[in-house]
Scaffold this active site. Structure first.
Site, short mmCIF file in Angstrom:
data_model
loop_
_atom_site.label_atom_id
_atom_site.label_comp_id
_atom_site.label_asym_id
_atom_site.label_seq_id
_atom_site.Cartn_x
_atom_site.Cartn_y
_atom_site.Cartn_z
N HIS A 98 7.91 8.85 -14.58
CA HIS A 98 8.17 8.07 -13.30
C HIS A 98 7.04 8.46 -12.17
CE1 HIS A 98 9.83 5.80 -9.68
NE2 HIS A 98 10.65 5.06 -10.92
N ASP A 153 8.82 -0.42 -19.81
CA ASP A 153 9.63 -1.25 -19.04
C ASP A 153 8.78 -1.97 -18.12
OD1 ASP A 153 8.96 1.06 -17.30
OD2 ASP A 153 11.00 1.28 -16.56
N HIS A 154 7.40 -1.31 -17.52
CA HIS A 154 6.66 -2.08 -16.53
C HIS A 154 5.47 -1.13 -16.26
CE1 HIS A 154 8.24 0.95 -13.83
NE2 HIS A 154 9.44 0.54 -14.23
N GLU A 180 10.04 4.65 -19.55
CA GLU A 180 9.63 4.62 -18.16
C GLU A 180 8.02 4.35 -18.01
OE1 GLU A 180 11.49 3.99 -15.20
OE2 GLU A 180 9.51 3.81 -14.51
N THR A 215 12.59 -1.29 -13.37
CA THR A 215 13.09 -1.04 -14.52
C THR A 215 14.25 -1.99 -14.60
OG1 THR A 215 12.66 1.30 -14.24
CG2 THR A 215 14.35 0.65 -15.84
C1 GP9 Z 1 15.89 4.72 -11.93
C2 GP9 Z 1 14.84 4.54 -13.13
C3 GP9 Z 1 13.41 4.20 -12.41
O1 GP9 Z 1 17.39 4.96 -12.55
O2 GP9 Z 1 15.33 3.46 -14.11
O3 GP9 Z 1 13.45 2.88 -11.79
P1 GP9 Z 1 12.23 2.18 -11.41
O4 GP9 Z 1 11.75 2.73 -9.97
O5 GP9 Z 1 11.05 2.52 -12.48
O6 GP9 Z 1 12.59 0.91 -11.39
MN MN Z 2 10.88 2.04 -14.40
#
Ligand code: GP9
Ligand code: MN
Length: 634
Positions: A409, A468-469, A252, A294
């Site tokens: 996150h 992921d980003h 994340e 994500t």
């Molecule tokens: C939520 C997690 C976070 O289930 O994958 O999502 P994001 O806000 O990073 O897209």
């Molecule tokens: Mn994410």
């Protein structure tokens, strides 16, 4: 004084107040980049022009309705501005219609949302308060029976102003509406409200696209993909992971800038740094996600297509026909699953996963989640990995298992006892906390590796890790610039879209690979390692180990990276030095530096949108590698 007659019509007062407010918000709340005085001027003009239009409509109402219209217009308008501000603080982006229909996600944001509200936000409603007070004080004196001539004049004037604004915007940025990869351009040139209307039109257009799509449309796209991205070079690594388990860890919000870096003299990610030594590690790997965050990254990995320019494709096109990774490897005997301790409906995952062929989703219900083992968004990563092991150990092999972490996150919350590195010290609490949660994630991945080794699964698996980003949006420019000791330019912004990508094959020596790479390349690369022939696939990525590859990485907003250049926001930079290339003067070669790619990138993104919006794969038979007219929906 309140007994005097008010001379200025209420709609003009409201238009001025609201116009001023929106301008202040554009200028000081949104981080809109203004490159020249002309852009400054357009920004100022559009705030007032749009505001005038919104309130001028009131003259057409019957006298007693005018007051009501103005009161509610300013309230609703202000709420729209405010919702955008809250959204912008998290995503550095503006709200789109598809996102509004994802209410289920908003409800899950919890603590994230609260940290986006600021006490002084109340000042953003001053204009509303003033207009409401004036209407109370002056009451009926505000009602004016406008003459027909006056009404027509006001209407004509407001439309003329809007057109004038549009013409100025077109001069400043030709083809503004055709090339809409960047929402900021639209807001900057036409204003927030015109942007929302434009977005609504685009949304309906993409909805209609499926209805009118047919197999013929796919032919051109198919040709393009076969020519540009189907490269069938087999390297030494072809099939090296045949029949091995694949463990994919989605990290994340992890960005490359923390890897092999220090904060206050301390290594931020000791485990991930060491892991480079015995992994294939790509240090110029870019995320290509948009608003679906994500879920977009998951979509790109599974399909090697680009995500949607607006909203999350996991929501908007979850029912399409795809030819996804879980399905392909499922046909080769793999059992595929996802581990993620969040509600199964978040990002509409349950629906999408089912559609693209995952066999099992271990969502939040598969875990024991208590107050002690949760923080921020939910279950702590260390507990997440620990609790996942029992499922993994009893899984039939070979398996493909995707793990999606959560602790790192936004807003990067962590319990004190879990912090093993100091906070950073800058004006951004977000960046300050980020280092702590990144370190926590690093430790949790290390623990996961230990579990895999203890369980004996390690030897029979390959482990893929990917950020992921981005985690730190450019809302935190100043702090980032301090930390990196660099000026925050558009070039740096693109470079910060790099996320770590590792392929760890136990027993295999590592290598740092610096060629440009992106998330679209993951699917063809994994298929290559697994020895699965993908010549029938249609994808936009190319195998990362092949020598012959597509020579650019496109970001979803139309920016791109080539070996030598980085293009973003109409500027072309030298990739190595970050120097801006003057495309109006200088060498011919430099003039054409980014030029040849600009159109191709747009075309590629457009083709991807056509596939998704038109649901074009329903017309394609991946077994025979052919378009099938008859394969219409049942
Ligand atoms: C939520 C997690 C976070 O289930 O994958 O999502 P994001 O806000 O990073 O897209
Ligand atoms: Mn994410």
């Amino acid at each position: 004084m309140f007994n005097k007659k008010l001379h200025m019509p209420l709609f003009i007062i409201a238009a001025l107040l609201f116009g001023l407010k929106t301008y202040i918000v554009y200028r000081f709340v949104f981080n809109i980049s203004l490159e020249n005085p002309m852009q400054e001027l357009i920004l100022l003009i559009n705030a007032f022009v749009v505001s005038f239009f919104l309130f001028a409509i009131s003259v057409w109402f019957k006298e007693r309705r005018q007051k009501k219209y103005i009161k509610y217009m300013i309230l609703i308008g202000s709420l729209i501005v405010y919702f955008n501000i809250v959204f912008y603080r998290n995503f550095s982006d503006f709200i789109t219609i598809p996102l509004l229909f994802q209410g289920s996600n908003a409800a899950d944001l919890g603590s994230s949302v609260l940290s986006l509200l600021k006490p002084w936000d109340i000042l953003l409603f001053l204009d509303v308060a003033m207009v409401w007070l004036v209407t109370i004080k002056y009451g009926d004196k505000l009602m004016i029976a406008f003459r027909h001539r006056y009404k027509t004049a006001v209407l004509t004037l407001s439309i003329a102003l809007l057109v004038g604004n549009y013409v100025l915007a077109e001069v400043e940025r030709p083809q503004l509406l055709q090339r809409t990869f960047d929402r900021e351009y639209l807001v900057k040139n036409l204003g927030l409200f015109s942007y929302h209307i434009y977005d609504a039109v685009m949304h309906s257009k993409s909805k209609a696209q499926r209805v009118f799509a047919d197999g013929n449309e796919l032919a051109e796209v198919e040709d393009y993909m076969k020519d540009e991205t189907s490269i069938q070079e087999k390297t030494d690594l072809y099939g090296i992971a045949k029949n091995k388990n694949v463990i994919f860890i989605s990290l994340e919000s992890l960005q490359t800038f923390v890897i092999n870096n220090t904060m206050n003299g301390e290594e931020v990610t000791p485990f991930l740094n060491d892991l480079i030594e015995d992994s294939y590690y790509f240090d110029n790997f870019y995320h290509q996600t948009e608003q679906g965050k994500t879920s977009d990254s998951e979509f790109i990995i599974e399909n090697s297509l680009y995500p949607s320019p607006r909203g999350a494709v996991y929501f908007t096109h979850a029912q399409n026909d795809y030819h996804s990774l879980p399905e392909i490897i499922g046909n080769e005997g793999y059992f595929s699953s996802v581990f993620h301790a969040n509600n199964k409906s978040f990002w509409n995952r349950d629906v999408m996963y089912e559609n693209i062929g995952y066999d099992k989703f271990f969502d939040v219900n598969a875990y024991e989640v208590t107050e002690e083992n949760s923080v921020g968004w939910g279950l702590k990563d260390k507990d997440f990995f620990r609790q996942s092991m029992k499922y993994l150990q009893s899984m039939e092999q070979p398996f493909y298992a995707k793990f999606i972490t959560l602790t790192n996150h936004y807003p990067f919350e962590l319990d004190e006892e879990d912090a093993t590195i100091e906070k950073y010290d800058s004006n951004s609490n977000t960046l300050n906390s980020y280092f702590q949660t990144v370190r926590y994630m690093d430790e949790s991945v290390e623990e996961f590796f230990d579990y895999l080794k203890e369980s004996g699964l390690y030897e029979d698996s390959i482990i893929v890790l990917m950020g992921d980003h981005y985690g730190i949006s450019d809302f935190h420019k100043k702090a980032m610039s301090t930390y990196l000791e660099k000026e925050y330019t558009d070039y740096l912004h693109v470079q910060l879209q790099r996320v770590p990508f590792y392929i760890h094959i136990p027993g295999q020596e590592g290598e740092v690979i610096s060629k440009i790479a992106g998330q679209v390349d993951v699917k063809p690369t994994l298929l290559h390692l697994l020895g699965i022939d993908d010549s029938n696939d249609l994808s936009f990525g190319t195998n990362l180990f092949a020598d012959e590859r597509k020579d650019y990485i496109a970001l979803r907003d139309g920016s791109f990276i080539t070996n030598d250049y980085i293009y973003t926001k109409d500027q072309c930079f030298n990739r190595a030095t970050g120097e801006l290339i003057d495309t109006t003067a200088g060498l011919d070669e430099e003039k054409s530096a980014c030029e040849p790619y600009i159109e191709q990138v747009q075309t590629e993104l457009l083709y991807s949108d056509q596939i998704i919006f038109g649901d074009l794969f329903r017309f394609y038979d991946f077994k025979d590698n052919a378009i099938e007219e008859a394969k219409e929906e049942e």
